[in-house]
Write a protein that holds these residues in place. Structure first.
Motif, mmCIF file in Angstrom:
data_model
loop_
_atom_site.group_PDB
_atom_site.id
_atom_site.type_symbol
_atom_site.label_atom_id
_atom_site.label_comp_id
_atom_site.label_asym_id
_atom_site.label_seq_id
_atom_site.Cartn_x
_atom_site.Cartn_y
_atom_site.Cartn_z
ATOM 1 N N LEU A 165 0.834 -1.208 0.000
ATOM 2 C CA LEU A 165 0.000 0.000 0.000
ATOM 3 C C LEU A 165 0.862 1.249 0.000
ATOM 4 N N ALA A 166 1.921 1.244 0.800
ATOM 5 C CA ALA A 166 2.828 2.394 0.854
ATOM 6 C C ALA A 166 3.480 2.624 -0.505
ATOM 7 N N ALA A 167 3.892 1.550 -1.158
ATOM 8 C CA ALA A 167 4.522 1.685 -2.481
ATOM 9 C C ALA A 167 3.541 2.279 -3.485
ATOM 10 N N GLU A 168 2.292 1.819 -3.457
ATOM 11 C CA GLU A 168 1.291 2.355 -4.384
ATOM 12 C C GLU A 168 1.044 3.844 -4.139
ATOM 13 N N LEU A 169 0.951 4.227 -2.889
ATOM 14 C CA LEU A 169 0.710 5.641 -2.574
ATOM 15 C C LEU A 169 1.894 6.512 -2.981
ATOM 16 N N ARG A 170 3.112 6.042 -2.709
ATOM 17 C CA ARG A 170 4.292 6.810 -3.125
ATOM 18 C C ARG A 170 4.324 6.952 -4.641
ATOM 19 N N HIS A 171 3.926 5.891 -5.350
ATOM 20 C CA HIS A 171 3.883 5.923 -6.808
ATOM 21 C C HIS A 171 2.890 6.984 -7.308
ATOM 22 N N ARG A 172 1.865 7.255 -6.521
ATOM 23 C CA ARG A 172 0.862 8.257 -6.900
ATOM 24 C C ARG A 172 1.228 9.653 -6.409
ATOM 25 N N GLY A 173 2.421 9.794 -5.856
ATOM 26 C CA GLY A 173 2.913 11.112 -5.474
ATOM 27 C C GLY A 173 2.529 11.584 -4.093
ATOM 28 N N VAL A 174 2.054 10.687 -3.243
ATOM 29 C CA VAL A 174 1.698 11.076 -1.882
ATOM 30 C C VAL A 174 2.988 11.176 -1.066
ATOM 31 N N ASP A 175 3.111 12.235 -0.265
ATOM 32 C CA ASP A 175 4.357 12.434 0.488
ATOM 33 C C ASP A 175 4.531 11.382 1.580
ATOM 34 N N THR A 176 5.752 11.202 2.000
ATOM 35 C CA THR A 176 6.136 10.131 2.925
ATOM 36 C C THR A 176 5.372 10.164 4.240
ATOM 37 N N ASP A 177 5.213 11.337 4.834
ATOM 38 C CA ASP A 177 4.505 11.439 6.120
ATOM 39 C C ASP A 177 3.043 11.030 5.983
ATOM 40 N N THR A 178 2.411 11.449 4.904
ATOM 41 C CA THR A 178 1.007 11.098 4.669
ATOM 42 C C THR A 178 0.871 9.596 4.425
ATOM 43 N N VAL A 179 1.810 9.023 3.682
ATOM 44 C CA VAL A 179 1.799 7.569 3.430
ATOM 45 C C VAL A 179 1.918 6.824 4.756
ATOM 46 N N LYS A 180 2.885 7.228 5.562
ATOM 47 C CA LYS A 180 3.117 6.554 6.839
ATOM 48 C C LYS A 180 1.877 6.613 7.720
ATOM 49 N N GLU A 181 1.277 7.801 7.786
ATOM 50 C CA GLU A 181 0.075 7.978 8.604
ATOM 51 C C GLU A 181 -1.073 7.091 8.106
ATOM 52 N N ALA A 182 -1.227 7.007 6.806
ATOM 53 C CA ALA A 182 -2.324 6.220 6.237
ATOM 54 C C ALA A 182 -2.136 4.720 6.476
ATOM 55 N N VAL A 183 -0.939 4.213 6.248
ATOM 56 C CA VAL A 183 -0.743 2.764 6.406
ATOM 57 C C VAL A 183 -0.694 2.341 7.865
ATOM 58 N N GLU A 184 -0.329 3.271 8.761
ATOM 59 C CA GLU A 184 -0.315 2.932 10.186
ATOM 60 C C GLU A 184 -1.725 2.736 10.740
ATOM 61 N N ARG A 185 -2.725 3.136 9.986
ATOM 62 C CA ARG A 185 -4.112 2.908 10.411
ATOM 63 C C ARG A 185 -4.440 1.418 10.445
ATOM 64 N N LEU A 186 -3.699 0.635 9.667
ATOM 65 C CA LEU A 186 -3.864 -0.824 9.693
ATOM 66 C C LEU A 186 -3.010 -1.367 10.827
ATOM 67 N N ASP A 187 -3.610 -2.093 11.743
ATOM 68 C CA ASP A 187 -2.770 -2.662 12.790
ATOM 69 C C ASP A 187 -2.305 -4.059 12.382
ATOM 70 N N SER A 188 -1.351 -4.582 13.110
ATOM 71 C CA SER A 188 -0.752 -5.861 12.741
ATOM 72 C C SER A 188 -1.754 -7.008 12.819
ATOM 73 N N ASP A 189 -2.740 -6.905 13.706
ATOM 74 C CA ASP A 189 -3.766 -7.958 13.784
ATOM 75 C C ASP A 189 -4.630 -7.976 12.526
ATOM 76 N N GLN A 190 -4.995 -6.780 12.043
ATOM 77 C CA GLN A 190 -5.776 -6.696 10.800
ATOM 78 C C GLN A 190 -4.993 -7.304 9.644
ATOM 79 N N GLU A 191 -3.717 -6.965 9.577
ATOM 80 C CA GLU A 191 -2.867 -7.452 8.500
ATOM 81 C C GLU A 191 -2.758 -8.982 8.558
ATOM 82 N N ALA A 192 -2.573 -9.521 9.754
ATOM 83 C CA ALA A 192 -2.469 -10.977 9.914
ATOM 84 C C ALA A 192 -3.793 -11.657 9.555
ATOM 85 N N ASP A 193 -4.904 -11.069 9.969
ATOM 86 C CA ASP A 193 -6.220 -11.650 9.627
ATOM 87 C C ASP A 193 -6.433 -11.674 8.121
ATOM 88 N N THR A 194 -6.040 -10.611 7.448
ATOM 89 C CA THR A 194 -6.183 -10.559 5.991
ATOM 90 C C THR A 194 -5.293 -11.601 5.335
#
Length: 158
Positions: A71-100
């Motif tokens: 997700l971070a790579a896709e957002l950076r590819h679309r020109g979203v700045d690093t801080d905004t990318v980090k903030e957006a992907v941190e909304r997913l917690d590790s439990d959500q990621e593991a469940d997916t």
């Protein structure tokens, strides 16, 4: 002209400021005019990279099962700045990621039943890697799924 181009692009799908700036550049819109339109659209809330990134993460994680890294790579590819990318992907917690990751493995498990455990593991790990999951998480989830089928991973893997 710049205003019309941006409005047309935004009616098709949400865009980042960088995507709109690139579209204007490709259409030879003067930098001053482009910046004026982009700034005004940002003030009005028509361009909001933070909202775009948050919606992108929610959508792509739930629809395609992508992990934070992808997700971070896709957002950076679309020109979203690093801080905004980090903030957006941190909304997913590790439990959500593991469940997916578990759901993705679950979906693919049946189609690999005819294969030996090592080949199944490689296929499943490859699928998770392409979606941005770490090797550690991938192998943990795969081990759980195969052991739930009664396959002893300690015996079957070198």
């Amino acid at each position: 002209m710049a205003r019309a181009i941006c409005l047309r692009l935004l009616t098709m799908a949400p865009k980042t400021r960088a995507q709109l700036a690139e579209a204007l550049r490709k259409r030879d819109v003067p930098d001053e005019a482009a910046e004026a339109v982009l700034s005004r659209f940002s003030e009005l809330g028509l361009i909001n990279d933070e909202a775009f990134a948050a919606a992108w993460v929610d959508s792509r994680h739930h629809s395609r099962g992508l992990a934070k890294r992808a997700l971070a790579a896709e957002l950076r590819h679309r020109g979203v700045d690093t801080d905004t990318v980090k903030e957006a992907v941190e909304r997913l917690d590790s439990d959500q990621e593991a469940d997916t990751a578990r759901r993705l493995v679950e979906r693919k498990l049946a189609s690999t039943r005819s294969l030996d455990p090592q080949k199944r593991t490689r296929r499943l790990a490859g699928m998770l890697a392409r979606k941005g999951y770490s090797a550690g998480l991938a192998f943990r989830v795969i081990r759980e799924a195969l052991e739930a089928e009664g396959i002893d991973m300690e015996e079957d893997l070198p």
